[in-house]
Design a protein around this motif. Structure first.
Motif, PDB file in Angstrom:
ATOM      1  N   LEU A   1      -7.526  -6.484  -8.221  1.00 15.45           N
ATOM      2  CA  LEU A   1      -7.936  -5.491  -7.229  1.00 15.45           C
ATOM      3  C   LEU A   1      -8.477  -6.182  -5.986  1.00 15.45           C
ATOM      4  CD1 LEU A   1      -8.314  -2.549  -6.440  1.00 15.45           C
ATOM      5  CD2 LEU A   1     -10.525  -2.588  -7.629  1.00 15.45           C
ATOM      6  N   ARG A   2      -9.252  -7.216  -6.186  1.00 16.65           N
ATOM      7  CA  ARG A   2      -9.799  -7.968  -5.048  1.00 16.65           C
ATOM      8  C   ARG A   2      -8.659  -8.546  -4.192  1.00 16.65           C
ATOM      9  NH1 ARG A   2     -14.664  -9.772  -3.896  1.00 16.65           N
ATOM     10  NH2 ARG A   2     -14.867 -11.549  -2.524  1.00 16.65           N
ATOM     11  N   ALA A   3      -7.654  -9.117  -4.851  1.00 15.23           N
ATOM     12  CA  ALA A   3      -6.518  -9.695  -4.123  1.00 15.23           C
ATOM     13  C   ALA A   3      -5.760  -8.616  -3.368  1.00 15.23           C
ATOM     14  CB  ALA A   3      -5.595 -10.424  -5.090  1.00 15.23           C
ATOM     15  N   ARG A   4      -5.553  -7.464  -3.985  1.00 14.27           N
ATOM     16  CA  ARG A   4      -4.819  -6.371  -3.340  1.00 14.27           C
ATOM     17  C   ARG A   4      -5.596  -5.861  -2.124  1.00 14.27           C
ATOM     18  NH1 ARG A   4       0.204  -4.352  -3.054  1.00 14.27           N
ATOM     19  NH2 ARG A   4       0.422  -4.544  -5.272  1.00 14.27           N
ATOM     20  N   LEU A   5      -6.908  -5.690  -2.266  1.00 17.99           N
ATOM     21  CA  LEU A   5      -7.712  -5.203  -1.147  1.00 17.99           C
ATOM     22  C   LEU A   5      -7.762  -6.228  -0.022  1.00 17.99           C
ATOM     23  CD1 LEU A   5     -10.670  -3.387  -2.929  1.00 17.99           C
ATOM     24  CD2 LEU A   5      -8.549  -2.413  -2.009  1.00 17.99           C
ATOM     25  N   ALA A   6      -7.708  -7.504  -0.359  1.00 19.13           N
ATOM     26  CA  ALA A   6      -7.703  -8.543   0.678  1.00 19.13           C
ATOM     27  C   ALA A   6      -6.434  -8.462   1.518  1.00 19.13           C
ATOM     28  CB  ALA A   6      -7.836  -9.923   0.032  1.00 19.13           C
ATOM     29  N   ARG A   7      -5.361  -7.916   0.946  1.00 20.58           N
ATOM     30  CA  ARG A   7      -4.092  -7.780   1.668  1.00 20.58           C
ATOM     31  C   ARG A   7      -3.938  -6.422   2.354  1.00 20.58           C
ATOM     32  NH1 ARG A   7      -2.208 -10.007  -3.246  1.00 20.58           N
ATOM     33  NH2 ARG A   7      -1.294  -8.018  -3.799  1.00 20.58           N
ATOM     34  N   ASP A   8      -4.785  -5.470   2.013  1.00 20.33           N
ATOM     35  CA  ASP A   8      -4.671  -4.115   2.568  1.00 20.33           C
ATOM     36  C   ASP A   8      -6.006  -3.729   3.203  1.00 20.33           C
ATOM     37  OD1 ASP A   8      -4.501  -1.361   3.055  1.00 20.33           O
ATOM     38  OD2 ASP A   8      -3.300  -0.999   1.261  1.00 20.33           O
ATOM     39  N   GLU A   9      -6.098  -3.947   4.498  1.00 17.18           N
ATOM     40  CA  GLU A   9      -7.363  -3.735   5.195  1.00 17.18           C
ATOM     41  C   GLU A   9      -7.835  -2.283   5.164  1.00 17.18           C
ATOM     42  OE1 GLU A   9      -6.922  -5.496   9.025  1.00 17.18           O
ATOM     43  OE2 GLU A   9      -6.392  -7.419   8.145  1.00 17.18           O
ATOM     44  N   ALA A  10      -6.900  -1.351   5.239  1.00 15.70           N
ATOM     45  CA  ALA A  10      -7.287   0.066   5.208  1.00 15.70           C
ATOM     46  C   ALA A  10      -7.900   0.421   3.852  1.00 15.70           C
ATOM     47  CB  ALA A  10      -6.086   0.953   5.503  1.00 15.70           C
ATOM     48  N   ALA A  11      -7.287  -0.060   2.782  1.00 13.46           N
ATOM     49  CA  ALA A  11      -7.817   0.198   1.440  1.00 13.46           C
ATOM     50  C   ALA A  11      -9.175  -0.467   1.261  1.00 13.46           C
ATOM     51  CB  ALA A  11      -6.837  -0.297   0.378  1.00 13.46           C
ATOM     52  N   ALA A  12      -9.307  -1.698   1.731  1.00 17.22           N
ATOM     53  CA  ALA A  12     -10.584  -2.414   1.613  1.00 17.22           C
ATOM     54  C   ALA A  12     -11.683  -1.707   2.399  1.00 17.22           C
ATOM     55  CB  ALA A  12     -10.430  -3.858   2.082  1.00 17.22           C
ATOM     56  N   ALA A  13     -11.358  -1.267   3.602  1.00 21.82           N
ATOM     57  CA  ALA A  13     -12.353  -0.573   4.424  1.00 21.82           C
ATOM     58  C   ALA A  13     -12.803   0.716   3.745  1.00 21.82           C
ATOM     59  CB  ALA A  13     -11.773  -0.277   5.802  1.00 21.82           C
ATOM     60  N   HIS A  14     -11.855   1.449   3.174  1.00 19.32           N
ATOM     61  CA  HIS A  14     -12.227   2.689   2.493  1.00 19.32           C
ATOM     62  C   HIS A  14     -13.069   2.386   1.253  1.00 19.32           C
ATOM     63  CE1 HIS A  14     -11.203   6.681   0.410  1.00 19.32           C
ATOM     64  NE2 HIS A  14     -12.174   6.863   1.267  1.00 19.32           N
ATOM     65  N   PHE A  15     -12.698   1.349   0.506  1.00 21.48           N
ATOM     66  CA  PHE A  15     -13.477   0.975  -0.672  1.00 21.48           C
ATOM     67  C   PHE A  15     -14.918   0.677  -0.280  1.00 21.48           C
ATOM     68  CE2 PHE A  15     -15.291  -1.999  -3.698  1.00 21.48           C
ATOM     69  CZ  PHE A  15     -15.016  -1.373  -4.901  1.00 21.48           C
ATOM     70  N   MET A  16     -15.102  -0.045   0.802  1.00 24.97           N
ATOM     71  CA  MET A  16     -16.449  -0.422   1.234  1.00 24.97           C
ATOM     72  C   MET A  16     -17.266   0.787   1.670  1.00 24.97           C
ATOM     73  SD  MET A  16     -16.664  -3.594   0.583  1.00 24.97           S
ATOM     74  CE  MET A  16     -18.167  -4.044   1.445  1.00 24.97           C
ATOM     75  N   GLN A  17     -16.604   1.870   2.046  1.00 29.38           N
ATOM     76  CA  GLN A  17     -17.305   3.087   2.459  1.00 29.38           C
ATOM     77  C   GLN A  17     -17.680   3.984   1.286  1.00 29.38           C
ATOM     78  OE1 GLN A  17     -14.674   4.848   5.319  1.00 29.38           O
ATOM     79  NE2 GLN A  17     -15.180   3.359   6.894  1.00 29.38           N
ATOM     80  N   LEU A  18     -17.132   3.703   0.108  1.00 31.50           N
ATOM     81  CA  LEU A  18     -17.439   4.513  -1.070  1.00 31.50           C
ATOM     82  C   LEU A  18     -18.871   4.263  -1.524  1.00 31.50           C
ATOM     83  CD1 LEU A  18     -14.231   3.915  -3.241  1.00 31.50           C
ATOM     84  CD2 LEU A  18     -14.742   5.907  -1.813  1.00 31.50           C
ATOM     85  N   SER A  19     -19.439   5.246  -2.198  1.00 29.90           N
ATOM     86  CA  SER A  19     -20.757   5.059  -2.809  1.00 29.90           C
ATOM     87  C   SER A  19     -20.627   4.055  -3.959  1.00 29.90           C
ATOM     88  CB  SER A  19     -21.277   6.392  -3.354  1.00 29.90           C
ATOM     89  OG  SER A  19     -20.505   6.797  -4.480  1.00 29.90           O
ATOM     90  N   GLN A  20     -21.735   3.533  -4.409  1.00 25.58           N
ATOM     91  CA  GLN A  20     -21.717   2.585  -5.526  1.00 25.58           C
ATOM     92  C   GLN A  20     -21.087   3.230  -6.760  1.00 25.58           C
ATOM     93  OE1 GLN A  20     -22.768  -0.734  -5.386  1.00 25.58           O
ATOM     94  NE2 GLN A  20     -21.634  -0.798  -7.302  1.00 25.58           N
ATOM     95  N   GLU A  21     -21.384   4.488  -6.992  1.00 24.43           N
ATOM     96  CA  GLU A  21     -20.818   5.196  -8.144  1.00 24.43           C
ATOM     97  C   GLU A  21     -19.297   5.296  -8.031  1.00 24.43           C
ATOM     98  OE1 GLU A  21     -20.815   9.640 -10.117  1.00 24.43           O
ATOM     99  OE2 GLU A  21     -22.577   9.013  -8.983  1.00 24.43           O
ATOM    100  N   GLN A  22     -18.810   5.614  -6.852  1.00 23.35           N
ATOM    101  CA  GLN A  22     -17.362   5.713  -6.645  1.00 23.35           C
ATOM    102  C   GLN A  22     -16.693   4.339  -6.793  1.00 23.35           C
ATOM    103  OE1 GLN A  22     -17.835   7.577  -2.791  1.00 23.35           O
ATOM    104  NE2 GLN A  22     -16.735   9.394  -3.521  1.00 23.35           N
ATOM    105  N   GLN A  23     -17.324   3.298  -6.262  1.00 19.69           N
ATOM    106  CA  GLN A  23     -16.786   1.951  -6.425  1.00 19.69           C
ATOM    107  C   GLN A  23     -16.718   1.583  -7.906  1.00 19.69           C
ATOM    108  OE1 GLN A  23     -18.976  -0.914  -4.105  1.00 19.69           O
ATOM    109  NE2 GLN A  23     -18.348  -0.023  -2.158  1.00 19.69           N
ATOM    110  N   ASN A  24     -17.759   1.927  -8.645  1.00 22.46           N
ATOM    111  CA  ASN A  24     -17.781   1.641 -10.080  1.00 22.46           C
ATOM    112  C   ASN A  24     -16.656   2.361 -10.812  1.00 22.46           C
ATOM    113  OD1 ASN A  24     -20.019   0.003  -9.754  1.00 22.46           O
ATOM    114  ND2 ASN A  24     -21.473   1.567 -10.402  1.00 22.46           N
ATOM    115  N   ARG A  25     -16.328   3.589 -10.386  1.00 27.36           N
ATOM    116  CA  ARG A  25     -15.229   4.327 -11.013  1.00 27.36           C
ATOM    117  C   ARG A  25     -13.890   3.650 -10.762  1.00 27.36           C
ATOM    118  NH1 ARG A  25     -15.853  10.397  -9.299  1.00 27.36           N
ATOM    119  NH2 ARG A  25     -17.323   9.497  -7.863  1.00 27.36           N
ATOM    120  N   VAL A  26     -13.694   3.135  -9.557  1.00 28.27           N
ATOM    121  CA  VAL A  26     -12.453   2.427  -9.240  1.00 28.27           C
ATOM    122  C   VAL A  26     -12.336   1.186 -10.119  1.00 28.27           C
ATOM    123  CG1 VAL A  26     -11.193   1.144  -7.452  1.00 28.27           C
ATOM    124  CG2 VAL A  26     -12.351   3.289  -6.868  1.00 28.27           C
TER     125      VAL A  26
END
Length: 77
Positions: A21-46
């Motif tokens: 997941l880390r590698a995929r997000l490093a290649r997809d800036e839009a996905a990474a930016a959205h992930f960083m905007q999620l709450s801790q609970e939402q990040q944990n669910r992903v």
């Protein structure tokens, strides 16, 4: 080739991310930016969604699906 967004620090992605997941997000800036905007609970669910895969093939599929949802902004996990 898509240029990197200088405002996005993929090094700032949480260490708890599964490697795929880390590698995929490093290649997809839009996905990474959205992930960083999620709450801790939402990040944990992903993260849990990816980690609960039964095998490597399922994990790859889940990484792809999570990144697709993050990229489009449609989090349904």
């Amino acid at each position: 080739m898509k240029r990197k967004d200088p405002n996005l620090e993929t090094d700032a992605l949480p260490e708890m991310l599964p490697q795929g997941l880390r590698a995929r997000l490093a290649r997809d800036e839009a996905a990474a930016a959205h992930f960083m905007q999620l709450s801790q609970e939402q990040q944990n669910r992903v993260v849990a969604y990816v980690q609960q895969a039964a095998d490597g093939n399922e994990a790859r599929t889940r990484v792809f699906e999570a990144a697709r949802m993050l990229h489009s902004g449609e989090m349904t996990l």
